[in-house]
Design an enzyme around this catalytic site. Structure first.
Site, PDB file in Angstrom:
ATOM      1  N   ASP A 157      -4.476  -4.725   6.214  1.00  0.00           N
ATOM      2  CA  ASP A 157      -4.927  -5.566   5.105  1.00  0.00           C
ATOM      3  C   ASP A 157      -3.838  -6.580   4.752  1.00  0.00           C
ATOM      4  OD1 ASP A 157      -6.553  -6.528   3.060  1.00  0.00           O
ATOM      5  OD2 ASP A 157      -5.695  -5.147   1.584  1.00  0.00           O
ATOM      6  N   MET A 168      -0.132   1.150   5.126  1.00  0.00           N
ATOM      7  CA  MET A 168      -0.881   1.562   6.305  1.00  0.00           C
ATOM      8  C   MET A 168      -1.997   0.565   6.587  1.00  0.00           C
ATOM      9  SD  MET A 168      -2.714   5.299   6.827  1.00  0.00           S
ATOM     10  CE  MET A 168      -1.309   6.071   6.030  1.00  0.00           C
ATOM     11  N   HIS A 181      -2.758  -1.149  -3.233  1.00  0.00           N
ATOM     12  CA  HIS A 181      -3.939  -0.306  -3.041  1.00  0.00           C
ATOM     13  C   HIS A 181      -3.854   0.923  -3.935  1.00  0.00           C
ATOM     14  CE1 HIS A 181      -4.290  -2.077   1.286  1.00  0.00           C
ATOM     15  NE2 HIS A 181      -4.814  -2.881   0.378  1.00  0.00           N
ATOM     16  N   SER A 222       0.846  -1.185   0.000  1.00  0.00           N
ATOM     17  CA  SER A 222       0.000   0.000   0.000  1.00  0.00           C
ATOM     18  C   SER A 222       0.885   1.240   0.000  1.00  0.00           C
ATOM     19  CB  SER A 222      -0.958  -0.026   1.200  1.00  0.00           C
ATOM     20  OG  SER A 222      -1.899   1.031   1.118  1.00  0.00           O
ATOM     21  N   THR A 223       0.788   2.090   1.019  1.00  0.00           N
ATOM     22  CA  THR A 223       1.556   3.335   1.048  1.00  0.00           C
ATOM     23  C   THR A 223       3.050   3.049   0.938  1.00  0.00           C
ATOM     24  OG1 THR A 223      -0.134   4.231   2.521  1.00  0.00           O
ATOM     25  CG2 THR A 223       1.920   5.480   2.313  1.00  0.00           C
TER      26      THR A 223
END
Length: 351
Positions: free
Chosen positions: A289, A286, A193, A167-168
């Site tokens: 998940d 972050m 994401h 993600s991030t």
């Protein structure tokens, strides 16, 4: 109080964004730039905690400003991106250069920006206060690169699939993993994401720099060696068995674990069809998940690799999986591709 600089060629958007951020009482805008040159000057002189940067600006565009900032005075940068194929391509390049994350420009007026104010403030606060800024884009390597698991301790096994989640900070992480994997690597399935448009641009950028073929996954794709399949933004992706082949199902737009695509959806399906012949990889991001799906994969015998805290932009998703007991070993981002090759026995032909 978090000090921010905003750079956008629209005076109206600068003012709206300033009002939105300062209404939180957690952020104060210390500089407002109308082009990349001014943004660079503000960052040099004001030393803000974060820069919110548009890419399309006169005098000096955002990408050029970003490159110079990351070399001269690196700091966390959020990209103010347009939801279009051109905007997504530029945004992916900005993330590759070192931007931490992005958010979309409003298309239906200022009220749209106000509607996501809480999420935007939350992200900014998290990045500034609770994460570490890791600048890979300027050619710098983390100070703690020697930390993490030992590659020499890894033994190979028969591997049929590699399942990844991020993600991030995931774009920078991917650029340090996928291009290093050889063409002989078994199918890689990956959830990053991202919203629609952006995953296609991301896949195209990775494909241009990788020996594996990298593509945005399509419903019905048959998994094959030498190909990395990136879940498309806005859709869930999972695996199913079809006759003699394993096939991708790209369908469903409901959020799972707060995301669409979701790492948990993909990892759950890998756990269902693969046992100890799978590798799971969880990278910077972050939230949590991927944790539950990796627990299932690990329980079924998969070997799970996590990105270590020192090289994560946000040690959230890897931390959650680690605390759940689903991670066998953590590695610096520069070692993860080599760990995958070592466990999978994938030979690097150098082509």
């Amino acid at each position: 109080m978090i000090h921010a600089v905003i750079a956008d060629d629209s005076a109206f958007l600068r003012q709206v964004l300033k009002d939105v951020l300062e209404s939180s009482r957690k952020i104060t805008v210390v500089g407002s730039a109308k082009n990349g040159k001014e943004a660079l000057e503000y960052v040099r002189s004001l030393k803000p905690d974060i820069l919110i940067l548009d890419c399309e600006m006169p005098v000096m565009n955002g990408l050029e400003a970003l490159r110079r900032i990351m070399t001269e005075c690196p700091l966390p940068v959020f990209i103010f991106s347009s939801l279009a194929s051109e905007g997504s391509s530029v945004t992916i390049r900005a993330l590759e250069y070192g931007a931490v994350d992005f958010f979309l420009k409003p298309t239906r007026g200022a009220h749209e920006l106000s509607s996501i104010a809480d999420e935007l403030v939350r992200k900014i606060e998290f990045i500034v206060r609770k994460s570490k800024f890791v600048n890979f884009a300027a050619g710098q390597r983390p100070v703690a690169i020697a930390k993490g698991g030992s590659l020499d301790s890894l033994s190979s096994r028969k591997i049929d699939i590699v399942a990844m989640g991020s993600s991030t900070g995931g774009v920078q992480a991917a650029m340090n993993v996928v291009p290093l994997l050889p063409k002989e690597t078994k199918p890689v399935v990956w959830v990053q994401h991202m919203p629609p448009y952006f995953t296609k641009s991301f896949a195209e950028r990775l494909n241009a720099t990788s020996r594996m073929e990298v593509k945005e996954a399509q419903n019905g794709d048959i998994l094959r060696t030498g190909c990395c399949y990136l879940a498309p933004g806005g859709f869930q992706m999972k695996i199913r068995k079809a006759s003699q082949h394993m096939q991708l199902v790209v369908d469903g737009q409901e959020k799972v674990s707060g995301h669409c695509p979701s790492c948990n959806v993909l990892f759950d399906s890998v756990a269902e069809f693969y046992s100890n012949n799978a590798i799971g990889v969880i990278l910077t991001g972050m939230g949590e998940d991927g944790k539950d799906g990796l627990v299932k994969m690990h329980h079924n015998g998969a070997y799970v690799i996590g990105q270590n805290e020192e090289s994560c932009v946000v040690y959230g998703m890897p931390r959650a999986a680690h605390l759940a007991g689903a991670v066998d070993a953590e590695f610096d981002i520069h070692r993860i591709a080599h760990a995958i090759m070592r466990v999978g026995g994938f030979q690097d032909s150098g082509k």
